[in-house]
Design a protein around this motif. Structure first.
Motif, PDB file in Angstrom:
ATOM      1  N   MET A  16      -4.387   0.775   6.049  1.00 52.10           N
ATOM      2  CA  MET A  16      -5.055   0.113   4.922  1.00 52.10           C
ATOM      3  C   MET A  16      -5.119  -1.397   5.144  1.00 52.10           C
ATOM      4  O   MET A  16      -6.138  -2.042   4.870  1.00 52.10           O
ATOM      5  CB  MET A  16      -4.314   0.408   3.602  1.00 52.10           C
ATOM      6  N   TRP A  17      -4.029  -1.957   5.623  1.00 52.62           N
ATOM      7  CA  TRP A  17      -3.927  -3.384   5.957  1.00 52.62           C
ATOM      8  C   TRP A  17      -5.087  -3.790   6.871  1.00 52.62           C
ATOM      9  O   TRP A  17      -5.846  -4.728   6.575  1.00 52.62           O
ATOM     10  CB  TRP A  17      -2.585  -3.543   6.646  1.00 52.62           C
ATOM     11  N   GLU A  38      11.564  -3.958  -1.398  1.00 56.66           N
ATOM     12  CA  GLU A  38      11.416  -3.257  -0.105  1.00 56.66           C
ATOM     13  C   GLU A  38      10.740  -1.898  -0.310  1.00 56.66           C
ATOM     14  O   GLU A  38      11.200  -1.074  -1.090  1.00 56.66           O
ATOM     15  CB  GLU A  38      12.762  -3.043   0.618  1.00 56.66           C
ATOM     16  N   SER A  39       9.661  -1.663   0.439  1.00 49.63           N
ATOM     17  CA  SER A  39       8.852  -0.465   0.209  1.00 49.63           C
ATOM     18  C   SER A  39       9.653   0.833   0.331  1.00 49.63           C
ATOM     19  O   SER A  39       9.537   1.725  -0.513  1.00 49.63           O
ATOM     20  CB  SER A  39       7.650  -0.433   1.158  1.00 49.63           C
ATOM     21  N   TRP A  70       0.822  -1.213   0.000  1.00 51.83           N
ATOM     22  CA  TRP A  70       0.000   0.000   0.000  1.00 51.83           C
ATOM     23  C   TRP A  70       0.851   1.257   0.000  1.00 51.83           C
ATOM     24  O   TRP A  70       0.531   2.260  -0.644  1.00 51.83           O
ATOM     25  CB  TRP A  70      -1.010   0.003   1.166  1.00 51.83           C
ATOM     26  N   ARG A  71       1.965   1.233   0.722  1.00 55.83           N
ATOM     27  CA  ARG A  71       2.886   2.376   0.675  1.00 55.83           C
ATOM     28  C   ARG A  71       3.288   2.672  -0.768  1.00 55.83           C
ATOM     29  O   ARG A  71       3.316   3.825  -1.198  1.00 55.83           O
ATOM     30  CB  ARG A  71       4.162   2.051   1.459  1.00 55.83           C
ATOM     31  N   VAL A  72       3.607   1.609  -1.492  1.00 56.84           N
ATOM     32  CA  VAL A  72       4.105   1.781  -2.856  1.00 56.84           C
ATOM     33  C   VAL A  72       2.986   2.228  -3.791  1.00 56.84           C
ATOM     34  O   VAL A  72       3.182   3.084  -4.658  1.00 56.84           O
ATOM     35  CB  VAL A  72       4.765   0.480  -3.362  1.00 56.84           C
ATOM     36  N   TYR A  74       2.391   8.249   3.665  1.00 52.68           N
ATOM     37  CA  TYR A  74       2.216   6.937   3.029  1.00 52.68           C
ATOM     38  C   TYR A  74       2.839   5.823   3.864  1.00 52.68           C
ATOM     39  O   TYR A  74       2.295   4.727   3.957  1.00 52.68           O
ATOM     40  CB  TYR A  74       2.795   6.948   1.612  1.00 52.68           C
ATOM     41  N   LEU A  75       3.997   6.108   4.456  1.00 56.21           N
ATOM     42  CA  LEU A  75       4.643   5.100   5.312  1.00 56.21           C
ATOM     43  C   LEU A  75       3.729   4.717   6.475  1.00 56.21           C
ATOM     44  O   LEU A  75       3.637   3.554   6.850  1.00 56.21           O
ATOM     45  CB  LEU A  75       5.979   5.640   5.843  1.00 56.21           C
TER      46      LEU A  75
END
Lengths: 236, 236
Positions: free
Chosen positions: A189-190, A68-69, A22-24, A182-183
Protein backbone atom coordinates in the motif's frame (compact mmCIF):
# COMPACT_ATOMS: atom_id res chain seq x y z
CA UNK A 1 -16.38 6.91 22.71
CA UNK A 2 -14.39 7.60 19.59
CA UNK A 3 -11.57 5.30 18.54
CA UNK A 4 -8.72 7.35 17.07
CA UNK A 5 -5.75 6.30 14.94
CA UNK A 6 -2.85 8.71 14.41
CA UNK A 7 -1.97 8.25 10.74
CA UNK A 8 0.93 9.71 8.76
CA UNK A 9 -0.10 12.13 6.00
CA UNK A 10 1.82 13.66 3.09
CA UNK A 11 1.51 16.69 0.82
CA UNK A 12 -2.25 16.30 1.02
CA UNK A 13 -3.88 15.62 4.37
CA UNK A 14 -5.72 12.69 2.76
CA UNK A 15 -2.56 11.14 1.34
CA UNK A 16 -1.85 8.34 3.82
CA UNK A 17 1.07 6.08 2.97
CA UNK A 18 2.56 4.67 6.19
CA UNK A 19 2.90 0.87 5.75
CA UNK A 20 2.55 0.41 9.52
CA UNK A 21 -0.66 2.44 9.65
CA UNK A 22 -2.06 0.43 6.74
CA UNK A 23 -1.59 -2.77 8.72
CA UNK A 24 -3.70 -1.29 11.48
CA UNK A 25 -6.40 0.10 9.17
CA UNK A 26 -6.82 -3.35 7.61
CA UNK A 27 -6.86 -4.95 11.08
CA UNK A 28 -9.55 -2.55 12.33
CA UNK A 29 -11.64 -3.22 9.23
CA UNK A 30 -11.13 -6.98 9.72
CA UNK A 31 -12.62 -6.66 13.21
CA UNK A 32 -15.42 -4.42 11.99
CA UNK A 33 -14.38 -1.59 14.34
CA UNK A 34 -15.13 2.07 13.62
CA UNK A 35 -12.42 4.68 14.03
CA UNK A 36 -11.39 8.16 13.05
CA UNK A 37 -7.93 9.00 11.83
CA UNK A 38 -5.90 11.92 13.08
CA UNK A 39 -3.53 13.17 10.35
CA UNK A 40 0.05 13.43 11.59
CA UNK A 41 3.40 14.56 10.14
CA UNK A 42 6.85 13.09 10.81
CA UNK A 43 7.86 16.26 12.65
CA UNK A 44 4.75 16.48 14.86
CA UNK A 45 6.60 14.62 17.62
CA UNK A 46 4.98 16.73 20.36
CA UNK A 47 1.53 15.53 19.39
CA UNK A 48 2.48 11.98 20.42
CA UNK A 49 4.02 12.93 23.74
CA UNK A 50 0.88 11.65 25.53
CA UNK A 51 1.73 8.18 24.20
CA UNK A 52 5.41 8.34 25.20
CA UNK A 53 6.15 7.59 21.57
CA UNK A 54 7.41 9.45 18.50
CA UNK A 55 6.03 7.39 15.60
CA UNK A 56 2.70 6.33 14.19
CA UNK A 57 0.55 4.28 14.33
CA UNK A 58 -0.77 5.22 17.74
CA UNK A 59 -4.23 3.89 18.55
CA UNK A 60 -6.33 5.56 21.21
CA UNK A 61 -9.20 3.28 22.20
CA UNK A 62 -11.11 4.77 25.14
CA UNK A 63 -8.57 4.87 27.97
CA UNK A 64 -6.11 2.61 26.15
CA UNK A 65 -3.16 3.98 24.19
CA UNK A 66 -1.32 1.42 22.06
CA UNK A 67 1.74 1.97 19.83
CA UNK A 68 3.55 -0.13 17.18
CA UNK A 69 1.55 -1.91 14.49
CA UNK A 70 2.22 -5.47 15.67
CA UNK A 71 1.34 -4.59 19.26
CA UNK A 72 -1.88 -2.99 18.08
CA UNK A 73 -2.88 -6.23 16.28
CA UNK A 74 -2.13 -8.07 19.51
CA UNK A 75 -4.21 -5.62 21.51
CA UNK A 76 -7.15 -5.92 19.10
CA UNK A 77 -7.16 -9.73 19.42
CA UNK A 78 -7.09 -9.47 23.19
CA UNK A 79 -9.86 -6.90 23.57
CA UNK A 80 -11.97 -7.92 20.55
CA UNK A 81 -11.43 -11.69 20.27
CA UNK A 82 -13.94 -12.27 17.43
CA UNK A 83 -12.35 -12.77 13.98
CA UNK A 84 -8.81 -13.47 15.22
CA UNK A 85 -5.96 -11.66 13.50
CA UNK A 86 -2.89 -13.31 14.99
CA UNK A 87 -4.66 -16.33 16.45
CA UNK A 88 -3.58 -18.78 19.13
CA UNK A 89 -0.06 -19.35 20.45
CA UNK A 90 1.37 -21.39 17.56
CA UNK A 91 -0.34 -19.30 14.88
CA UNK A 92 0.81 -16.09 16.57
CA UNK A 93 4.45 -17.23 16.74
CA UNK A 94 4.36 -17.86 12.98
CA UNK A 95 2.60 -14.54 12.27
CA UNK A 96 5.55 -12.74 13.83
CA UNK A 97 7.84 -13.99 11.06
CA UNK A 98 5.76 -12.03 8.52
CA UNK A 99 6.45 -8.79 10.34
CA UNK A 100 10.17 -9.36 9.75
CA UNK A 101 9.69 -10.67 6.22
CA UNK A 102 7.75 -7.49 5.33
CA UNK A 103 10.20 -5.12 6.99
CA UNK A 104 13.53 -6.79 6.19
CA UNK A 105 12.93 -8.58 2.87
CA UNK A 106 10.12 -6.84 0.99
CA UNK A 107 10.28 -3.19 2.09
CA UNK A 108 14.04 -2.67 1.40
CA UNK A 109 13.69 -3.60 -2.29
CA UNK A 110 10.62 -1.39 -2.60
CA UNK A 111 12.39 1.46 -0.80
CA UNK A 112 15.27 1.52 -3.32
CA UNK A 113 12.69 1.64 -6.09
CA UNK A 114 10.32 4.34 -4.80
CA UNK A 115 12.53 6.49 -2.56
CA UNK A 116 12.42 9.62 -4.78
CA UNK A 117 8.65 9.23 -5.26
CA UNK A 118 8.32 8.87 -1.52
CA UNK A 119 10.25 12.08 -0.88
CA UNK A 120 8.00 13.86 -3.34
CA UNK A 121 4.87 12.61 -1.55
CA UNK A 122 6.01 13.77 1.89
CA UNK A 123 4.78 17.07 3.28
CA UNK A 124 7.31 19.85 2.54
CA UNK A 125 7.78 20.58 6.24
CA UNK A 126 8.86 16.94 6.79
CA UNK A 127 11.32 16.59 3.92
CA UNK A 128 14.46 17.77 5.69
CA UNK A 129 13.73 15.41 8.58
CA UNK A 130 13.07 12.52 6.21
CA UNK A 131 16.22 13.11 4.17
CA UNK A 132 18.42 13.47 7.23
CA UNK A 133 17.19 10.36 9.05
CA UNK A 134 17.15 8.14 5.95
CA UNK A 135 20.52 9.26 4.62
CA UNK A 136 21.99 8.44 8.01
CA UNK A 137 20.32 4.99 7.93
CA UNK A 138 21.41 4.20 4.35
CA UNK A 139 24.89 5.69 4.73
CA UNK A 140 24.51 7.64 1.46
CA UNK A 141 22.33 10.29 -0.16
CA UNK A 142 18.80 9.43 -1.22
CA UNK A 143 19.87 10.00 -4.83
CA UNK A 144 22.73 7.50 -4.46
CA UNK A 145 20.46 4.98 -2.73
CA UNK A 146 17.79 5.29 -5.43
CA UNK A 147 18.05 2.38 -7.87
CA UNK A 148 14.87 0.87 -9.30
CA UNK A 149 16.93 -1.75 -11.17
CA UNK A 150 18.57 -3.02 -7.98
CA UNK A 151 15.43 -2.56 -5.89
CA UNK A 152 13.16 -4.49 -8.26
CA UNK A 153 15.67 -7.30 -8.59
CA UNK A 154 15.99 -7.53 -4.81
CA UNK A 155 12.21 -7.50 -4.43
CA UNK A 156 11.77 -10.14 -7.12
CA UNK A 157 14.08 -12.52 -5.27
CA UNK A 158 12.49 -11.74 -1.89
CA UNK A 159 9.01 -12.49 -3.27
CA UNK A 160 9.91 -16.02 -4.36
CA UNK A 161 8.45 -17.89 -1.35
CA UNK A 162 5.31 -15.73 -1.33
CA UNK A 163 4.88 -16.45 -5.03
CA UNK A 164 5.03 -20.18 -4.32
CA UNK A 165 2.48 -19.98 -1.53
CA UNK A 166 0.04 -17.73 -3.41
CA UNK A 167 0.19 -20.06 -6.39
CA UNK A 168 -1.71 -22.50 -4.16
CA UNK A 169 -3.95 -20.37 -1.96
CA UNK A 170 -5.89 -17.11 -2.17
CA UNK A 171 -4.39 -15.53 0.91
CA UNK A 172 -1.25 -15.99 2.97
CA UNK A 173 -3.48 -17.06 5.85
CA UNK A 174 -5.38 -19.55 3.68
CA UNK A 175 -8.89 -19.14 2.29
CA UNK A 176 -9.46 -15.87 4.15
CA UNK A 177 -7.05 -13.05 5.04
CA UNK A 178 -5.76 -12.37 8.54
CA UNK A 179 -2.69 -10.92 10.23
CA UNK A 180 -0.04 -12.39 7.91
CA UNK A 181 -1.78 -10.85 4.90
CA UNK A 182 -2.10 -7.45 6.56
CA UNK A 183 1.48 -7.44 7.84
CA UNK A 184 2.73 -8.07 4.30
CA UNK A 185 0.30 -5.84 2.46
CA UNK A 186 1.28 -2.68 4.39
CA UNK A 187 4.42 -2.09 2.28
CA UNK A 188 2.50 -2.73 -0.95
CA UNK A 189 0.00 0.00 0.00
CA UNK A 190 2.89 2.33 0.88
CA UNK A 191 4.38 1.90 -2.60
CA UNK A 192 1.00 2.12 -4.31
CA UNK A 193 0.07 5.43 -2.66
CA UNK A 194 3.27 7.30 -3.50
CA UNK A 195 4.39 5.74 -6.78
CA UNK A 196 3.25 4.26 -10.07
CA UNK A 197 6.15 1.77 -10.18
CA UNK A 198 5.07 -1.71 -11.27
CA UNK A 199 6.54 -3.80 -8.50
CA UNK A 200 5.09 -7.11 -9.64
CA UNK A 201 4.25 -8.48 -13.08
CA UNK A 202 0.53 -8.93 -13.66
CA UNK A 203 1.13 -12.63 -14.43
CA UNK A 204 2.52 -13.16 -10.92
CA UNK A 205 0.35 -14.88 -8.26
CA UNK A 206 1.45 -12.04 -5.97
CA UNK A 207 -0.27 -9.57 -8.30
CA UNK A 208 -3.57 -11.46 -8.10
CA UNK A 209 -3.27 -11.44 -4.29
CA UNK A 210 -2.61 -7.66 -4.33
CA UNK A 211 -5.81 -7.19 -6.33
CA UNK A 212 -7.76 -9.29 -3.81
CA UNK A 213 -6.25 -7.29 -0.96
CA UNK A 214 -7.24 -3.99 -2.60
CA UNK A 215 -10.85 -5.20 -2.85
CA UNK A 216 -11.17 -6.34 0.78
CA UNK A 217 -13.36 -4.57 3.33
CA UNK A 218 -15.32 -2.58 0.79
CA UNK A 219 -12.29 -1.61 -1.29
CA UNK A 220 -10.43 -0.05 1.65
CA UNK A 221 -7.10 -0.07 -0.17
CA UNK A 222 -8.35 0.60 -3.68
CA UNK A 223 -10.29 3.71 -2.66
CA UNK A 224 -7.38 5.34 -0.83
CA UNK A 225 -6.03 8.57 -2.32
CA UNK A 226 -2.85 8.12 -4.36
CA UNK A 227 -0.29 10.72 -5.38
CA UNK A 228 -1.52 10.47 -8.97
CA UNK A 229 -4.94 11.67 -7.79
CA UNK A 230 -3.44 15.03 -6.79
CA UNK A 231 -3.21 17.35 -9.77
CA UNK A 232 0.32 18.36 -10.59
CA UNK A 233 1.84 16.37 -7.72
CA UNK A 234 3.33 13.53 -9.72
CA UNK A 235 5.59 14.09 -12.69
CA UNK A 236 7.66 10.93 -12.86
CA UNK B 1 4.06 -53.19 12.98
CA UNK B 2 7.22 -51.41 11.91
CA UNK B 3 7.12 -47.84 10.73
CA UNK B 4 9.55 -47.41 7.83
CA UNK B 5 11.02 -44.28 6.26
CA UNK B 6 12.80 -44.44 2.91
CA UNK B 7 15.79 -42.17 3.36
CA UNK B 8 18.36 -41.03 0.80
CA UNK B 9 21.92 -42.26 1.46
CA UNK B 10 25.28 -41.29 -0.04
CA UNK B 11 28.72 -42.83 -0.39
CA UNK B 12 28.19 -44.48 2.98
CA UNK B 13 24.88 -46.14 3.75
CA UNK B 14 24.76 -44.15 6.99
CA UNK B 15 25.37 -40.80 5.27
CA UNK B 16 21.86 -39.34 5.13
CA UNK B 17 21.60 -35.82 3.75
CA UNK B 18 18.17 -35.32 2.16
CA UNK B 19 16.70 -32.07 3.54
CA UNK B 20 13.18 -33.43 2.98
CA UNK B 21 13.93 -36.63 4.90
CA UNK B 22 15.41 -34.59 7.75
CA UNK B 23 12.12 -32.72 8.11
CA UNK B 24 10.36 -36.04 8.57
CA UNK B 25 12.93 -37.48 10.98
CA UNK B 26 12.56 -34.41 13.20
CA UNK B 27 8.77 -34.62 12.93
CA UNK B 28 8.74 -38.31 13.93
CA UNK B 29 11.02 -37.56 16.88
CA UNK B 30 8.75 -34.63 17.85
CA UNK B 31 5.81 -37.04 18.03
CA UNK B 32 7.86 -39.65 19.89
CA UNK B 33 7.26 -42.24 17.16
CA UNK B 34 9.67 -45.12 16.51
CA UNK B 35 10.71 -45.95 12.98
CA UNK B 36 13.33 -47.71 10.93
CA UNK B 37 14.96 -46.14 7.92
CA UNK B 38 15.40 -47.89 4.59
CA UNK B 39 18.48 -46.54 2.79
CA UNK B 40 17.69 -45.47 -0.76
CA UNK B 41 19.66 -44.08 -3.73
CA UNK B 42 18.50 -41.52 -6.33
CA UNK B 43 18.52 -44.22 -9.02
CA UNK B 44 16.56 -46.82 -7.02
CA UNK B 45 13.33 -45.60 -8.62
CA UNK B 46 11.91 -49.14 -8.85
CA UNK B 47 12.00 -49.55 -5.10
CA UNK B 48 9.41 -46.78 -4.74
CA UNK B 49 7.05 -48.11 -7.40
CA UNK B 50 4.75 -49.43 -4.64
CA UNK B 51 4.23 -45.79 -3.57
CA UNK B 52 3.60 -44.49 -7.11
CA UNK B 53 6.41 -42.07 -6.43
CA UNK B 54 10.04 -41.60 -7.42
CA UNK B 55 11.48 -39.52 -4.60
CA UNK B 56 12.05 -39.80 -0.87
CA UNK B 57 10.83 -39.35 1.80
CA UNK B 58 8.28 -42.13 1.62
CA UNK B 59 6.76 -43.14 4.94
CA UNK B 60 5.18 -46.56 5.34
CA UNK B 61 3.06 -46.62 8.49
CA UNK B 62 1.17 -49.92 8.72
CA UNK B 63 -1.10 -49.90 5.69
CA UNK B 64 -0.55 -46.22 4.99
CA UNK B 65 1.96 -45.00 2.41
CA UNK B 66 2.62 -41.25 2.47
CA UNK B 67 4.95 -39.25 0.19
CA UNK B 68 6.29 -35.67 0.22
CA UNK B 69 7.66 -34.19 3.44
CA UNK B 70 4.92 -31.62 3.97
CA UNK B 71 2.18 -34.20 3.39
CA UNK B 72 3.88 -36.53 5.87
CA UNK B 73 3.78 -33.82 8.56
CA UNK B 74 0.11 -33.35 7.77
CA UNK B 75 -0.50 -37.09 8.00
CA UNK B 76 1.30 -37.31 11.35
CA UNK B 77 -0.85 -34.54 12.85
CA UNK B 78 -3.99 -36.26 11.63
CA UNK B 79 -3.17 -39.75 12.88
CA UNK B 80 -1.14 -38.76 15.97
CA UNK B 81 -2.74 -35.49 17.12
CA UNK B 82 -0.67 -35.13 20.31
CA UNK B 83 2.14 -32.54 20.11
CA UNK B 84 0.88 -30.76 16.98
CA UNK B 85 3.38 -30.03 14.23
CA UNK B 86 1.39 -27.87 11.82
CA UNK B 87 -1.43 -27.04 14.22
CA UNK B 88 -4.92 -25.73 13.54
CA UNK B 89 -6.21 -24.09 10.35
CA UNK B 90 -4.65 -20.64 10.74
CA UNK B 91 -1.35 -21.98 12.12
CA UNK B 92 -1.20 -24.57 9.33
CA UNK B 93 -1.75 -21.98 6.61
CA UNK B 94 1.20 -20.00 7.97
CA UNK B 95 3.40 -23.10 8.32
CA UNK B 96 3.06 -23.69 4.61
CA UNK B 97 4.95 -20.46 3.90
CA UNK B 98 8.03 -21.92 5.60
CA UNK B 99 8.09 -24.82 3.16
CA UNK B 100 8.47 -22.31 0.32
CA UNK B 101 10.87 -20.09 2.26
CA UNK B 102 13.14 -23.10 2.88
CA UNK B 103 12.97 -24.39 -0.68
CA UNK B 104 12.98 -21.14 -2.66
CA UNK B 105 14.95 -18.71 -0.47
CA UNK B 106 17.33 -20.65 1.76
CA UNK B 107 18.19 -23.81 -0.18
CA UNK B 108 19.20 -22.06 -3.46
CA UNK B 109 21.93 -20.00 -1.76
CA UNK B 110 23.17 -23.09 0.08
CA UNK B 111 23.10 -25.13 -3.13
CA UNK B 112 25.43 -22.71 -4.93
CA UNK B 113 27.78 -22.93 -1.97
CA UNK B 114 27.89 -26.70 -1.40
CA UNK B 115 27.12 -28.18 -4.82
CA UNK B 116 30.57 -29.72 -5.40
CA UNK B 117 30.65 -31.10 -1.83
CA UNK B 118 27.20 -32.51 -2.42
CA UNK B 119 28.31 -34.27 -5.61
CA UNK B 120 31.23 -35.74 -3.69
CA UNK B 121 28.92 -37.07 -0.97
CA UNK B 122 26.54 -38.79 -3.38
CA UNK B 123 26.92 -42.52 -4.05
CA UNK B 124 29.04 -43.08 -7.20
CA UNK B 125 26.21 -44.92 -8.94
CA UNK B 126 23.97 -41.84 -8.52
CA UNK B 127 26.40 -39.17 -9.71
CA UNK B 128 25.58 -39.23 -13.43
CA UNK B 129 21.88 -38.98 -12.63
CA UNK B 130 22.47 -36.12 -10.21
CA UNK B 131 24.69 -34.17 -12.61
CA UNK B 132 22.31 -34.61 -15.52
CA UNK B 133 19.12 -33.59 -13.68
CA UNK B 134 20.72 -30.65 -11.87
CA UNK B 135 22.58 -29.28 -14.88
CA UNK B 136 19.29 -29.32 -16.75
CA UNK B 137 17.60 -27.48 -13.87
CA UNK B 138 20.37 -24.87 -13.49
CA UNK B 139 20.93 -24.44 -17.23
CA UNK B 140 24.70 -24.79 -16.80
CA UNK B 141 27.33 -27.23 -15.55
CA UNK B 142 27.68 -27.88 -11.84
CA UNK B 143 31.13 -26.30 -12.01
CA UNK B 144 29.70 -23.13 -13.57
CA UNK B 145 26.86 -23.03 -11.04
CA UNK B 146 29.24 -23.48 -8.10
CA UNK B 147 29.95 -20.11 -6.45
CA UNK B 148 30.29 -19.95 -2.67
CA UNK B 149 30.71 -16.16 -2.85
CA UNK B 150 27.39 -15.69 -4.64
CA UNK B 151 25.67 -18.45 -2.69
CA UNK B 152 26.66 -17.13 0.73
CA UNK B 153 25.67 -13.60 -0.19
CA UNK B 154 22.28 -14.83 -1.43
CA UNK B 155 21.80 -16.88 1.73
CA UNK B 156 22.82 -13.97 3.95
CA UNK B 157 20.13 -11.78 2.41
CA UNK B 158 17.51 -14.55 2.54
CA UNK B 159 18.18 -15.13 6.25
CA UNK B 160 17.42 -11.53 7.21
CA UNK B 161 13.81 -12.06 8.41
CA UNK B 162 14.74 -15.28 10.23
CA UNK B 163 17.58 -13.41 11.95
CA UNK B 164 15.12 -10.78 13.16
CA UNK B 165 12.68 -13.35 14.51
CA UNK B 166 15.33 -15.50 16.21
CA UNK B 167 16.77 -12.40 17.87
CA UNK B 168 13.56 -12.40 19.90
CA UNK B 169 12.60 -16.05 20.36
CA UNK B 170 14.31 -19.41 20.77
CA UNK B 171 12.48 -21.15 17.96
CA UNK B 172 10.59 -20.08 14.86
CA UNK B 173 7.47 -21.56 16.43
CA UNK B 174 8.04 -19.70 19.71
CA UNK B 175 9.31 -21.18 22.98
CA UNK B 176 9.29 -24.72 21.61
CA UNK B 177 10.01 -26.04 18.12
CA UNK B 178 7.34 -27.38 15.74
CA UNK B 179 6.72 -27.66 12.00
CA UNK B 180 8.13 -24.27 10.95
CA UNK B 181 11.44 -25.08 12.66
CA UNK B 182 11.66 -28.52 11.08
CA UNK B 183 10.70 -27.28 7.61
CA UNK B 184 13.52 -24.71 7.76
CA UNK B 185 16.11 -26.87 9.48
CA UNK B 186 16.07 -29.60 6.79
CA UNK B 187 18.31 -27.61 4.40
CA UNK B 188 20.71 -26.75 7.23
CA UNK B 189 21.15 -30.48 8.00
CA UNK B 190 21.66 -31.19 4.29
CA UNK B 191 24.53 -28.69 4.14
CA UNK B 192 25.99 -29.84 7.46
CA UNK B 193 26.13 -33.50 6.45
CA UNK B 194 27.94 -33.00 3.13
CA UNK B 195 30.07 -29.90 3.73
CA UNK B 196 32.14 -27.99 6.24
CA UNK B 197 31.13 -24.61 4.76
CA UNK B 198 30.30 -22.04 7.45
CA UNK B 199 26.93 -20.83 6.26
CA UNK B 200 26.22 -18.55 9.20
CA UNK B 201 28.50 -16.50 11.45
CA UNK B 202 28.60 -17.77 15.03
CA UNK B 203 27.48 -14.31 16.24
CA UNK B 204 24.22 -14.67 14.27
CA UNK B 205 20.96 -15.52 16.12
CA UNK B 206 20.42 -18.10 13.36
CA UNK B 207 23.60 -19.88 14.49
CA UNK B 208 22.34 -20.15 18.08
CA UNK B 209 19.08 -21.58 16.75
CA UNK B 210 21.00 -24.13 14.65
CA UNK B 211 22.83 -25.25 17.78
CA UNK B 212 19.52 -25.64 19.63
CA UNK B 213 18.09 -27.60 16.71
CA UNK B 214 21.10 -29.95 16.66
CA UNK B 215 20.56 -30.70 20.37
CA UNK B 216 16.84 -31.46 20.10
CA UNK B 217 15.41 -34.94 20.56
CA UNK B 218 18.52 -36.40 22.14
CA UNK B 219 20.93 -34.81 19.71
CA UNK B 220 19.23 -36.28 16.63
CA UNK B 221 20.95 -33.87 14.25
CA UNK B 222 24.25 -33.55 16.05
CA UNK B 223 24.84 -37.31 16.16
CA UNK B 224 24.18 -37.85 12.45
CA UNK B 225 27.15 -39.06 10.38
CA UNK B 226 28.82 -36.30 8.36
CA UNK B 227 31.09 -36.61 5.35
CA UNK B 228 34.05 -35.54 7.53
CA UNK B 229 33.46 -38.65 9.67
CA UNK B 230 34.33 -40.89 6.70
CA UNK B 231 38.07 -41.30 6.41
CA UNK B 232 39.46 -40.00 3.15
CA UNK B 233 36.03 -38.91 1.85
CA UNK B 234 36.41 -35.15 2.27
CA UNK B 235 39.37 -33.23 0.91
CA UNK B 236 38.09 -29.70 0.49
Amino acid sequence: MTRRLYDLCGIDEELRFSPYCWRVKYALAHKGLDYETQPWHFTDKQELAFANHDKVPVLVDGDEVVTESYEILHYLDRVYPDRPLLGDTQAEARARFFKFYAERSLAPGMMRTIIMDLLNAIHPKDRDYFRETREKRFGRTLEEFHSPAKGLSQLDQALEPLRGLLGESNFVDGDAPAAADYLLFGPFMWARIVSTADLVSNADPVYAWMERMLDLHGGLGRSAMRIVDIEGAYDA
